[in-house]
Scaffold this motif. Structure first.
Motif, mmCIF file in Angstrom:
data_model
loop_
_atom_site.group_PDB
_atom_site.id
_atom_site.type_symbol
_atom_site.label_atom_id
_atom_site.label_comp_id
_atom_site.label_asym_id
_atom_site.label_seq_id
_atom_site.Cartn_x
_atom_site.Cartn_y
_atom_site.Cartn_z
ATOM 1 N N LEU A 51 -5.809 -1.548 0.682
ATOM 2 C CA LEU A 51 -5.079 -0.284 0.744
ATOM 3 C C LEU A 51 -5.153 0.457 -0.589
ATOM 4 O O LEU A 51 -5.292 1.692 -0.611
ATOM 5 C CB LEU A 51 -3.619 -0.521 1.142
ATOM 6 C CG LEU A 51 -3.394 -0.962 2.587
ATOM 7 C CD1 LEU A 51 -1.925 -1.302 2.814
ATOM 8 C CD2 LEU A 51 -3.873 0.078 3.575
ATOM 9 N N GLY A 52 -5.084 -0.261 -1.687
ATOM 10 C CA GLY A 52 -5.221 0.360 -3.004
ATOM 11 C C GLY A 52 -6.595 0.979 -3.171
ATOM 12 O O GLY A 52 -6.732 2.098 -3.688
ATOM 13 N N LYS A 53 -7.614 0.278 -2.723
ATOM 14 C CA LYS A 53 -8.988 0.799 -2.797
ATOM 15 C C LYS A 53 -9.126 2.036 -1.914
ATOM 16 O O LYS A 53 -9.774 3.013 -2.301
ATOM 17 C CB LYS A 53 -9.960 -0.300 -2.354
ATOM 18 C CG LYS A 53 -11.388 -0.002 -2.645
ATOM 19 C CD LYS A 53 -11.633 -0.062 -4.131
ATOM 20 C CE LYS A 53 -13.111 0.027 -4.406
ATOM 21 N NZ LYS A 53 -13.380 0.152 -5.837
ATOM 22 N N TRP A 54 -8.510 2.002 -0.742
ATOM 23 C CA TRP A 54 -8.568 3.148 0.159
ATOM 24 C C TRP A 54 -7.954 4.371 -0.520
ATOM 25 O O TRP A 54 -8.521 5.464 -0.459
ATOM 26 C CB TRP A 54 -7.839 2.837 1.462
ATOM 27 C CG TRP A 54 -7.875 3.978 2.448
ATOM 28 C CD1 TRP A 54 -8.867 4.247 3.337
ATOM 29 C CD2 TRP A 54 -6.892 4.994 2.620
ATOM 30 N NE1 TRP A 54 -8.557 5.368 4.061
ATOM 31 C CE2 TRP A 54 -7.341 5.862 3.641
ATOM 32 C CE3 TRP A 54 -5.669 5.268 2.019
ATOM 33 C CZ2 TRP A 54 -6.626 6.965 4.065
ATOM 34 C CZ3 TRP A 54 -4.954 6.368 2.445
ATOM 35 C CH2 TRP A 54 -5.422 7.209 3.443
ATOM 36 N N ARG A 58 -10.091 7.636 -1.488
ATOM 37 C CA ARG A 58 -9.663 8.804 -0.733
ATOM 38 C C ARG A 58 -9.671 10.034 -1.633
ATOM 39 O O ARG A 58 -10.054 11.113 -1.207
ATOM 40 C CB ARG A 58 -8.264 8.520 -0.168
ATOM 41 C CG ARG A 58 -7.716 9.570 0.705
ATOM 42 C CD ARG A 58 -6.312 9.129 1.127
ATOM 43 N NE ARG A 58 -5.539 10.281 1.495
ATOM 44 C CZ ARG A 58 -4.933 11.107 0.650
ATOM 45 N NH1 ARG A 58 -4.981 10.884 -0.623
ATOM 46 N NH2 ARG A 58 -4.278 12.149 1.084
ATOM 47 N N GLY A 59 -9.217 9.891 -2.878
ATOM 48 C CA GLY A 59 -9.273 10.972 -3.851
ATOM 49 C C GLY A 59 -8.574 12.253 -3.438
ATOM 50 O O GLY A 59 -9.084 13.347 -3.701
ATOM 51 N N ASP A 66 -0.435 10.593 4.992
ATOM 52 C CA ASP A 66 -1.203 9.343 5.049
ATOM 53 C C ASP A 66 -1.071 8.592 3.734
ATOM 54 O O ASP A 66 -0.812 7.387 3.712
ATOM 55 C CB ASP A 66 -2.683 9.612 5.330
ATOM 56 C CG ASP A 66 -2.936 10.104 6.750
ATOM 57 O OD1 ASP A 66 -2.044 9.942 7.594
ATOM 58 O OD2 ASP A 66 -4.036 10.637 6.996
ATOM 59 N N ALA A 67 -1.266 9.321 2.641
ATOM 60 C CA ALA A 67 -1.177 8.697 1.320
ATOM 61 C C ALA A 67 0.238 8.174 1.072
ATOM 62 O O ALA A 67 0.412 7.089 0.506
ATOM 63 C CB ALA A 67 -1.585 9.692 0.237
ATOM 64 N N LEU A 74 2.179 -0.196 0.403
ATOM 65 C CA LEU A 74 1.846 -0.929 -0.817
ATOM 66 C C LEU A 74 3.112 -1.436 -1.513
ATOM 67 O O LEU A 74 3.142 -2.555 -2.023
ATOM 68 C CB LEU A 74 1.029 -0.059 -1.771
ATOM 69 C CG LEU A 74 -0.464 0.071 -1.435
ATOM 70 C CD1 LEU A 74 -1.109 1.158 -2.285
ATOM 71 C CD2 LEU A 74 -1.170 -1.253 -1.627
ATOM 72 N N GLY A 75 4.126 -0.620 -1.532
ATOM 73 C CA GLY A 75 5.400 -1.035 -2.129
ATOM 74 C C GLY A 75 5.998 -2.226 -1.402
ATOM 75 O O GLY A 75 6.486 -3.172 -2.031
#
Length: 120
Positions: A51-54, A58-59, A66-67, A74-75
């Motif tokens: 998920l962190g990589k996504w 995503r940038g 979504d972000a 993630l939290g």
């Protein structure tokens, strides 16, 4: 009289063997639960990395919601990972003791099955 004494010793031996087998089973269950927690930790860590990589790749492209949802997930994963790490670290020494106890029990059972118990 001798036959009654032998039967008593054999019964006691069987009871001790049953107790050792039950203890082994209980230890096995506890160790299996510990292992499943380790697997859950690995899964959460992998999910966190993905998920962190996504988010990184995503940038800023896509829906802000979504972000935000990914950040929330993630939290939650970080909290779950911290909890699992704490639990596993706390139980690591106990698992080492269980592993040692399993070896002791196996040795005792091997002795019991190879030779009859000594007379009382």
């Amino acid at each position: 009289m001798l036959g009654a004494k032998r039967t008593s010793v054999e019964t006691r031996g069987k009871t001790e063997i049953q107790q050792l087998e039950e203890e082994l089973q209980l230890i096995g269950q506890k160790m299996h639960y510990y292992y499943s927690q380790q697997q859950e930790l690995k899964f959460c860590q992998r999910q966190e990395r993905l998920l962190g990589k996504w988010l990184e790749l995503r940038g800023g492209v896509g829906e802000p919601t979504d972000a935000q949802e990914i950040q929330e997930k993630l939290g939650q994963l970080k909290v779950q990972i911290a909890s699992l790490v704490s639990t596993l670290e706390g139980e690591r020494q106990l698992m080492q003791k269980y592993a040692s106890r399993v070896q002791d029990i196996r040795a005792a059972l091997k002795t019991w099955t190879m030779a009859p118990p000594p007379p009382v």
